[in-house]
Write a protein that holds these residues in place. Structure first.
Motif, PDB file in Angstrom:
ATOM      1  N   GLU A 195     -26.382 -42.742  68.633  1.00 19.01           N
ATOM      2  CA  GLU A 195     -25.143 -43.481  68.383  1.00 19.01           C
ATOM      3  C   GLU A 195     -23.925 -42.649  68.748  1.00 19.01           C
ATOM      4  O   GLU A 195     -22.969 -43.162  69.346  1.00 19.01           O
ATOM      5  N   ASN A 202     -21.194 -43.750  71.788  1.00 20.73           N
ATOM      6  CA  ASN A 202     -19.753 -43.899  71.561  1.00 20.73           C
ATOM      7  C   ASN A 202     -18.948 -42.867  72.336  1.00 20.73           C
ATOM      8  O   ASN A 202     -17.863 -43.167  72.855  1.00 20.73           O
ATOM      9  N   TYR A 241     -16.700 -38.066  67.454  1.00 22.67           N
ATOM     10  CA  TYR A 241     -17.572 -39.238  67.514  1.00 22.67           C
ATOM     11  C   TYR A 241     -18.890 -39.011  66.770  1.00 22.67           C
ATOM     12  O   TYR A 241     -19.778 -39.856  66.828  1.00 22.67           O
TER      13      TYR A 241
END
Length: 321
Positions: free
Chosen positions: A171, A175, A227
């Motif tokens: 993830e 991103n 992030y």
């Protein structure tokens, strides 16, 4: 008659050079034994897809540097450019899952079509360590500490600096890649040709560019730490804590992505200023999704490799006469 010469980017090892090469391998084997690593020997060539699938089509290794050819049976064959993909192929084809956790050591020649220079050859040799099975910051710290001990026993640790980064979880990476595309698109016309291609295939690879104009643009690019998921942040924080407890010094380098596509979470390099442009002495990282990507079960892994030629240039080990 023209005098026969070695192919450009290859060297004969003889006398002191051969002895030093073997002495480095002896030190590496001793470290492997002390940490419980088993030896494994891999074929020098594999089917081309072993490396294309694992290293990523956007990597320089696949795009520019592999020695590939079609054999008499029409199969595409590639001389191995690195060890990790071959280790994972061996894990899958030999059914090593029942042996987990598994620590493996190998060494030998590798092949990449690059411009030869000090510390870089087209046939070169590496030491390689892989730890398959567990996935935790403690394991990563153990592997990095082992790498530091290897360099210490070779007499070169004092000449290197450990650079550390995290590429986060899937993830995080998703991103972060999105933010990099948005950032680099504003400079697309100024990027090198290689980075223009990477922009839409794998923008993380732009961070690895050595082009001077690219480096100026990269300097203000987004930071991956912005992030991180909580999982990724916790993993990286704990890794740093363990390294400090082990007495392993490091510096954070948020532009460190390594040269291949299969890394996640931990990425690290021991670098030096003593070899000119070829500053990486040893490098590695975590690759939890690689074996699954190659068609095996979901098996975490972490490993590193060190170039024997570069170690020989730096090393102060005593050669037994």
């Amino acid at each position: 008659m023209e005098k026969l010469q070695p192919v450009r980017g290859t060297k004969d090892l003889f006398a002191e050079a051969y002895s030093k090469h073997e002495a480095i391998i002896d030190v590496a084997k001793n470290i492997a034994s002390n940490y419980g690593y088993q030896g494994i020997s891999l074929p020098i060539f594999e089917f081309g897809n072993v490396f294309k699938r694992s290293l990523g089509e956007s990597s320089d290794v696949v795009g520019k540097e592999m020695y590939s050819f079609f054999d008499k049976g029409g199969e595409e064959i590639t001389l191995r450019p690195e060890f990790t993909a071959g280790i994972c192929r061996s894990y899958i084809s030999n059914g090593f899952a029942q042996l987990l956790p598994l620590k493996l050591f190998t060494c030998g020649p590798l092949f990449r079509y690059e411009r030869p220079q000090k510390g870089r050859q087209r046939q070169f040799h590496q030491l390689n360590y892989e730890f398959l099975g567990p996935s935790s910051p403690e394991i990563d710290a153990e592997v990095i500490s082992m790498a530091a001990n290897l360099l210490h026993d070779l007499g070169v640790l004092k000449d290197t600096c450990l650079e550390l980064n995290s590429l986060g979880c899937s993830e995080t990476r998703k991103n972060y890649q999105k933010s990099l595309v948005e950032y680099f698109k504003d400079f697309e016309n100024d990027l090198s040709e290689d980075s223009k291609i990477r922009l839409y295939k794998n923008p993380l690879r732009i961070l690895d560019s050595k082009d001077e104009e690219d480096r100026k643009i990269i300097a203000n690019s987004p930071k991956i730490t912005d992030y991180f998921t909580q999982e990724a942040a916790d993993f990286f924080a704990k890794l740093q804590e363990y390294l400090k407890l082990m007495g392993v010094s490091f510096k954070i380098n948020q532009k460190l992505v390594r040269g291949l596509d299969y890394y996640n979470h931990t990425a690290f390099e021991f670098t030096t200023t003593a070899l000119g442009a070829q500053g990486t002495v040893l490098g590695g990282g975590r690759y939890n999704g690689l074996i699954k990507l190659m068609g095996g079960d979901d098996t975490p892994g972490i490993g590193f490799a060190a170039g024997i030629e570069r170690l020989a240039l730096l090393s102060e080990i005593k050669i037994k006469k």
